[in-house]
Motif scaffolding. Structure first.
Motif, short mmCIF file in Angstrom:
data_model
loop_
_atom_site.label_atom_id
_atom_site.label_comp_id
_atom_site.label_asym_id
_atom_site.label_seq_id
_atom_site.Cartn_x
_atom_site.Cartn_y
_atom_site.Cartn_z
N ASN A 102 0.83 -1.21 0.00
CA ASN A 102 0.00 0.00 0.00
C ASN A 102 0.86 1.26 0.00
N LEU A 103 1.62 1.45 -1.07
CA LEU A 103 2.53 2.58 -1.19
C LEU A 103 1.76 3.90 -1.05
N ALA A 104 2.28 4.77 -0.20
CA ALA A 104 1.70 6.09 0.00
C ALA A 104 2.83 7.11 0.09
N ILE A 105 2.49 8.37 -0.16
CA ILE A 105 3.51 9.42 -0.21
C ILE A 105 3.11 10.62 0.64
N GLU A 106 4.11 11.37 1.06
CA GLU A 106 3.94 12.68 1.68
C GLU A 106 4.89 13.67 1.02
N VAL A 120 22.90 22.31 7.29
CA VAL A 120 23.64 22.96 6.20
C VAL A 120 22.79 23.11 4.95
N ALA A 121 21.67 22.38 4.87
CA ALA A 121 20.80 22.51 3.70
C ALA A 121 19.39 22.07 4.09
N ALA A 122 18.40 22.62 3.40
CA ALA A 122 17.00 22.25 3.58
C ALA A 122 16.35 22.17 2.20
N PHE A 123 15.47 21.21 1.99
CA PHE A 123 14.94 20.96 0.65
C PHE A 123 13.71 20.06 0.71
N PRO A 124 12.85 20.13 -0.30
CA PRO A 124 11.66 19.27 -0.33
C PRO A 124 12.02 17.84 -0.74
N VAL A 125 11.25 16.89 -0.22
CA VAL A 125 11.38 15.48 -0.59
C VAL A 125 9.99 14.88 -0.73
N ILE A 126 9.96 13.71 -1.35
CA ILE A 126 8.77 12.86 -1.33
C ILE A 126 9.08 11.71 -0.38
N GLU A 127 8.38 11.65 0.75
CA GLU A 127 8.58 10.51 1.65
C GLU A 127 7.69 9.36 1.20
N LEU A 128 8.25 8.16 1.21
CA LEU A 128 7.54 6.95 0.82
C LEU A 128 7.16 6.16 2.07
N HIS A 129 6.00 5.50 2.00
CA HIS A 129 5.50 4.75 3.15
C HIS A 129 4.92 3.41 2.73
N GLN A 130 5.09 2.43 3.64
CA GLN A 130 4.30 1.21 3.60
C GLN A 130 3.08 1.49 4.47
N PHE A 131 1.98 1.93 3.85
CA PHE A 131 0.84 2.45 4.61
C PHE A 131 -0.04 1.28 5.07
N VAL A 132 0.45 0.57 6.11
CA VAL A 132 -0.24 -0.59 6.64
C VAL A 132 -0.18 -0.56 8.15
N PHE A 133 -1.35 -0.66 8.79
CA PHE A 133 -1.43 -0.92 10.22
C PHE A 133 -2.21 -2.23 10.38
N ARG A 134 -1.71 -3.12 11.22
CA ARG A 134 -2.34 -4.43 11.38
C ARG A 134 -3.22 -4.53 12.62
N ALA A 135 -2.88 -3.81 13.67
CA ALA A 135 -3.62 -3.92 14.93
C ALA A 135 -5.04 -3.38 14.77
N PRO A 136 -5.98 -3.85 15.60
CA PRO A 136 -7.37 -3.35 15.51
C PRO A 136 -7.45 -1.84 15.68
N LYS A 137 -6.55 -1.26 16.47
CA LYS A 137 -6.50 0.19 16.66
C LYS A 137 -5.07 0.66 16.48
N LYS A 138 -4.86 1.74 15.70
CA LYS A 138 -3.52 2.28 15.49
C LYS A 138 -2.92 2.74 16.81
N THR A 139 -1.64 2.45 17.00
CA THR A 139 -0.93 2.90 18.20
C THR A 139 0.45 3.42 17.81
N LEU A 140 0.99 4.28 18.67
CA LEU A 140 2.34 4.76 18.44
C LEU A 140 3.35 3.61 18.52
N ALA A 141 3.09 2.62 19.36
CA ALA A 141 4.01 1.49 19.48
C ALA A 141 4.13 0.74 18.16
N GLU A 142 3.01 0.48 17.49
CA GLU A 142 3.07 -0.19 16.20
C GLU A 142 3.78 0.68 15.18
#
Length: 250
Positions: A102-106, A120-142
């Motif tokens: 489930n590829l997702a971007i920011e 020393v430098a700052a710049f835009p990027v595209i962050e890539l994610h595996q947009f998957v949570f498995r637990a019944p409720k999302k948690t910071l630990a997961e």
């Protein structure tokens, strides 16, 4: 913290699942409950396994802080996670959708770290994610144990020539997919901008005996949301209407 046998086994499973593009499978078990300290211990052990297999840590991300993601996830950080050299891509690259879960971007602003952990430098990027949570409720630990669900970043080509002052007065970070703008917002997720994000990261890494190194890449967090993409999509991240970084999804 020293890893128990169960946490070591979990880290090994996490690494194997990630290799098979089925990340975080263990969290489908509702009995798996981790403290935040345990989740970071798992993240660090997976990083050790990845590096032993030939990869290298290329930097860190600060995550789960912007209003877009906080609303989307229903939880608030900040958290930190690791970036890996094998997953840093050049602009204009083509990424295989099937290689991700489930590829997702920011769209996000990133920093390059110099001597004494300064910016020393700052710049835009595209962050890539595996947009998957498995637990019944999302948690910071997961989220933490799954390395902030990070799957890499696409970095603008002229990043080394953009000092932080380059963005003085810049107002709007935006993401477009196939020519349509889908998200806009400020450049920085934290009120204090890049400096606040970096100060928090330094402090949090220090809790675990870690520190930034010259050359590290730091993703400073985004006020924007996370957006799933599909094969055929062309993603562009811009600042004040000027495109800085893009990628194609195949």
């Amino acid at each position: 913290m020293a890893l128990s046998n169960s946490l070591q086994a979990l880290a090994l499973r996490q690494w194997r699942d990630y290799q098979w593009a089925t990340p975080g499978g263990a969290f489908a078990d509702p009995k798996l409950l981790l403290t935040l300290e345990e989740a970071y211990a798992v993240q660090m052990e997976v990083a050790r396994l990845r590096c032993a297999a030939g990869d290298a840590v290329a930097g860190y991300k600060v995550g789960c802080i912007g209003p877009g993601v906080v609303k989307q996830f229903g939880m608030s950080g900040p958290i930190h996670a690791r970036l890996f050299r094998s997953e840093i891509h050049e602009p204009g690259c083509t990424l295989r959708h099937a290689a991700y879960a489930n590829l997702a971007i920011e769209g996000e602003m990133a920093l390059r770290i110099g001597d004494n952990a300064n910016i020393v430098a700052a710049f835009p990027v595209i962050e890539l994610h595996q947009f998957v949570f498995r637990a019944p409720k999302k948690t910071l630990a997961e989220l933490i144990a799954n390395n902030g669900i990070n799957a890499g970043a696409v970095v603008t080509r002229n990043s080394e020539t953009m000092p932080p002052d380059h963005w003085r007065g810049a107002k709007t970070l935006s993401v477009s997919i196939n020519g349509t703008t889908i998200d806009t917002g400020a450049l920085w997720a934290m009120p204090g901008g890049a400096t606040e994000a970096l100060d928090w990261l330094r402090s949090d890494l220090d809790r675990f005996g870690e520190a930034l190194k010259p050359g590290d890449l730091v993703l400073a967090g985004t006020p924007l949301g996370l957006h799933p993409v599909k094969a055929g999509d062309h993603v562009v991240v811009s600042v004040d209407g000027t495109a800085y970084v893009d990628c194609h999804i195949a």
